[in-house]
Design a protein around this motif. Structure first.
Motif, short mmCIF file in Angstrom:
data_model
loop_
_atom_site.label_atom_id
_atom_site.label_comp_id
_atom_site.label_asym_id
_atom_site.label_seq_id
_atom_site.Cartn_x
_atom_site.Cartn_y
_atom_site.Cartn_z
N LEU A 89 0.93 -1.14 0.08
CA LEU A 89 0.00 -0.03 0.03
C LEU A 89 0.89 1.05 -0.13
CD1 LEU A 89 -2.29 -1.10 2.73
CD2 LEU A 89 -2.72 -1.12 0.40
N TYR A 90 0.52 2.32 -0.65
CA TYR A 90 1.21 3.34 -0.80
C TYR A 90 0.73 4.49 -0.04
CZ TYR A 90 4.22 1.61 -4.61
OH TYR A 90 5.07 0.69 -5.52
N LYS A 91 -0.34 4.39 0.83
CA LYS A 91 -0.53 5.32 1.58
C LYS A 91 0.14 5.39 2.82
CE LYS A 91 -4.33 6.79 4.71
NZ LYS A 91 -5.67 6.44 5.38
N ASP A 92 0.55 6.74 2.96
CA ASP A 92 1.50 7.05 4.14
C ASP A 92 2.74 6.71 3.82
OD1 ASP A 92 -0.67 8.36 5.63
OD2 ASP A 92 -1.15 6.46 6.25
N THR A 93 3.13 6.55 2.67
CA THR A 93 4.59 6.17 2.30
C THR A 93 5.41 7.49 1.70
OG1 THR A 93 3.85 3.92 1.42
CG2 THR A 93 5.94 4.61 0.59
#
Length: 47
Positions: free
Chosen positions: A37-41
């Protein structure tokens, strides 16, 4: 109309963040795999 004010105190120190009910580690860490998942990356200089 609700006019109450709620103050939430936190302590954000060098490596731990503390609130009234929780203490948790803060910071960033480089990962060597592709994230699911790329959220908060965060990407920095291609990493």
């Amino acid at each position: 109309m609700d006019t109450r004010i709620e103050v939430i105190g936190i302590d954000h120190g060098w490596s731990m963040m503390k609130s009234v009910s929780e203490v948790f580690v803060t910071g960033i860490k480089e990962i060597t795999t592709i994230p699911a998942l790329y959220k908060d990356t965060l990407e920095y200089k291609g990493k």
